[in-house]
Scaffold this motif. Sequence first.
Motif, PDB file in Angstrom:
ATOM      1  N   VAL A 143     -40.254   8.935  30.734  1.00  0.00           N
ATOM      2  CA  VAL A 143     -38.811   8.794  30.492  1.00  0.00           C
ATOM      3  C   VAL A 143     -38.489   8.995  29.020  1.00  0.00           C
ATOM      4  CG1 VAL A 143     -36.848   7.227  30.702  1.00  0.00           C
ATOM      5  CG2 VAL A 143     -38.600   7.214  32.417  1.00  0.00           C
ATOM      6  N   ARG A 144     -39.422   8.609  28.152  1.00  0.00           N
ATOM      7  CA  ARG A 144     -39.162   8.740  26.721  1.00  0.00           C
ATOM      8  C   ARG A 144     -38.956  10.195  26.335  1.00  0.00           C
ATOM      9  NH1 ARG A 144     -44.192   6.059  24.105  1.00  0.00           N
ATOM     10  NH2 ARG A 144     -45.175   7.009  25.898  1.00  0.00           N
ATOM     11  N   LYS A 145     -39.621  11.113  27.086  1.00  0.00           N
ATOM     12  CA  LYS A 145     -39.515  12.532  26.772  1.00  0.00           C
ATOM     13  C   LYS A 145     -38.466  13.212  27.653  1.00  0.00           C
ATOM     14  CE  LYS A 145     -41.822  15.257  23.925  1.00  0.00           C
ATOM     15  NZ  LYS A 145     -41.962  14.891  22.513  1.00  0.00           N
ATOM     16  N   ASP A 146     -38.451  12.856  28.948  1.00  0.00           N
ATOM     17  CA  ASP A 146     -37.567  13.553  29.890  1.00  0.00           C
ATOM     18  C   ASP A 146     -36.104  13.176  29.703  1.00  0.00           C
ATOM     19  OD1 ASP A 146     -39.928  14.409  30.857  1.00  0.00           O
ATOM     20  OD2 ASP A 146     -39.996  13.034  32.552  1.00  0.00           O
ATOM     21  N   TYR A 186     -35.766   7.875  20.788  1.00  0.00           N
ATOM     22  CA  TYR A 186     -36.948   8.691  21.081  1.00  0.00           C
ATOM     23  C   TYR A 186     -36.699  10.183  20.890  1.00  0.00           C
ATOM     24  CZ  TYR A 186     -39.414   4.637  22.766  1.00  0.00           C
ATOM     25  OH  TYR A 186     -40.049   3.437  22.831  1.00  0.00           O
ATOM     26  N   GLY A 187     -35.428  10.615  20.979  1.00  0.00           N
ATOM     27  CA  GLY A 187     -35.117  12.025  20.801  1.00  0.00           C
ATOM     28  C   GLY A 187     -35.444  12.543  19.408  1.00  0.00           C
ATOM     29  N   PHE A 244     -43.633  12.797  19.133  1.00  0.00           N
ATOM     30  CA  PHE A 244     -44.782  12.281  19.885  1.00  0.00           C
ATOM     31  C   PHE A 244     -45.025  13.184  21.079  1.00  0.00           C
ATOM     32  CE2 PHE A 244     -42.924  10.346  23.737  1.00  0.00           C
ATOM     33  CZ  PHE A 244     -41.589  10.460  23.423  1.00  0.00           C
ATOM     34  N   GLU A 245     -46.202  13.029  21.671  1.00  0.00           N
ATOM     35  CA  GLU A 245     -46.527  13.854  22.829  1.00  0.00           C
ATOM     36  C   GLU A 245     -46.767  12.977  24.049  1.00  0.00           C
ATOM     37  OE1 GLU A 245     -49.802  16.327  21.596  1.00  0.00           O
ATOM     38  OE2 GLU A 245     -48.486  17.013  19.970  1.00  0.00           O
TER      39      GLU A 245
END
Lengths: 143, 400
Positions: free
Chosen positions: B225-228, B234-235, B239-240
């Motif tokens: 969720v942090r990436k999607d 987080y935007g 990080f990966e």
Amino acid sequence: MKLAVFLPELLRHLFKKPATVDYPFKKLAVPADFRGTPYLSPEMCIVCRACERDCPAEAIEISSVNEAEKRFKMIIHNDRCIHCAQCVDSCPTTPKAMKMDSLFELADDDRHKLKKDWVYVRAVLKPKAAAPATPPPAAEPKA
Amino acid sequence: MSFQIPIGPQHPALKEPISLRMTVEGEVITDVDMRLGYNHRGMEKLAEEKSWLQNIYVTERICGICSHSHATCYVQGVEKLMELAPPRRGLYIRYLVAELERVHSHLLWLGVAGHEAGFDSFFMYTWRDREIVMDLLEMISGNRVHYAINTLGGVRRDIDEGQKAKILEGVATLRKRSEYYFYIGANEPSFVARIAGVGYLSKESAIALCAVGPVARASGVARDVRKDDPCAVYGELDFEVATADTCDVLGRVVVRVKELLESYKLIEQMVKGLPAGDIAVKAPRKAKPGEVVSRYEAPRGENIHYIKANGTDKPERLKVRAPTLANYPATVEMLRKGFIADIPLIFAAIDPCICCAERTVTLVAAGSGEESVVRMSDLRRQALARHQNAPVKRNAVWPL
């Protein structure tokens, strides 16, 4: 891949001191912002009941003792308290009437012994003037 | 010839009560049946009777390990309902605590994995290092487990320069230790041999069964969720998403160690780039009628809170979908074709938090297998009626 890669680390620890402390005799210091037990400074309390309203555990109880003299009684049920310090955040006075101390050894053999109460006269605070200069009269915590 | 083995509700291999019924043929599991509901606490009903502010502390107590993730998920949702915009410094501190919590949760899980695989010295060392991050959390928030740092519209405590330095120092030590664990994990043949190939979950079934968190990522599904759906900060951070494609318990260990390293990266970025300003804005006591779904990547996977407001100072409904619940169907798939001796390891590999996932009680009739949901008042009425009709046991004595 090799065998027993963890071994050097394990052997090194044979010569280290234990990571724990001798608890009842030695105690670790708690951090400065530790949330211990809530207590009331009755000389500051204006009986706005914000702490009673916001307490998630319903651990604070304020009742009126004598309506004419404006005497009130606050009971903090430490057996119900979840130590979130919301009462401190909700307290509108400066300095705060509700505060947290750094005690953490609260155990007792009966939950009713954990109750703490204060009988006090409602404070009348002038705006910004009433600093902690005036020491309180009727303000003795009775366990 | 197949047998049924009941594991739980009370069992030494389980830390919390759940009933797993394994159908086995010899040593091989052919079918698994899970029964939940031994630890139901009525949290959602309780939340309907508390104010928006008090509910932060209720949701925080859904889980003891990822306490901050439930509180954050709830607060995010309520802030959206109240149309509050927390200050940037407040958000940074909130997600800084979130990443520290992820570190402590993953270190705890690594220890548990080592313990279940019979590698107890690994367990001791990871838990010793976990104390570093627990001390950091206590320093920031004033408590080790329930940080209570969130409030509606921001956070409750600021961090100063001295605390920043201590966080960076602690993270540097932890990174060194985690890299060492990564080396151990890759080089200790007995540990790798124990966990490789155990609890296989293919990529297709991970997607089909809606696995979340490290379980999905270990099967090669880069879902985070942090990436999607990057919430708040987080935007803007680098990080990966850690993934592995071995699809077994080894992959889940690797994903969690990688995530630890990513979390250290995030913590350092957040501490160094901490903006100046306020930490919270004042929140109203009431929320306008409306509903919201809030998502948050907890250490165990995606956490979902559905919140409905009716214009008063209390929520009309709070529905919690804890990540463990989403991983149960995948667990059944992982256990199938496995061995009895692998049950604790496979089950521990989803990082189960059983009482987080307990949301309702279903009554199953023993004879017909019919399921029904009953109200508490009906249950009470049934109990009273049964007691009245039952003959009085005159010879019953108190045993002491």
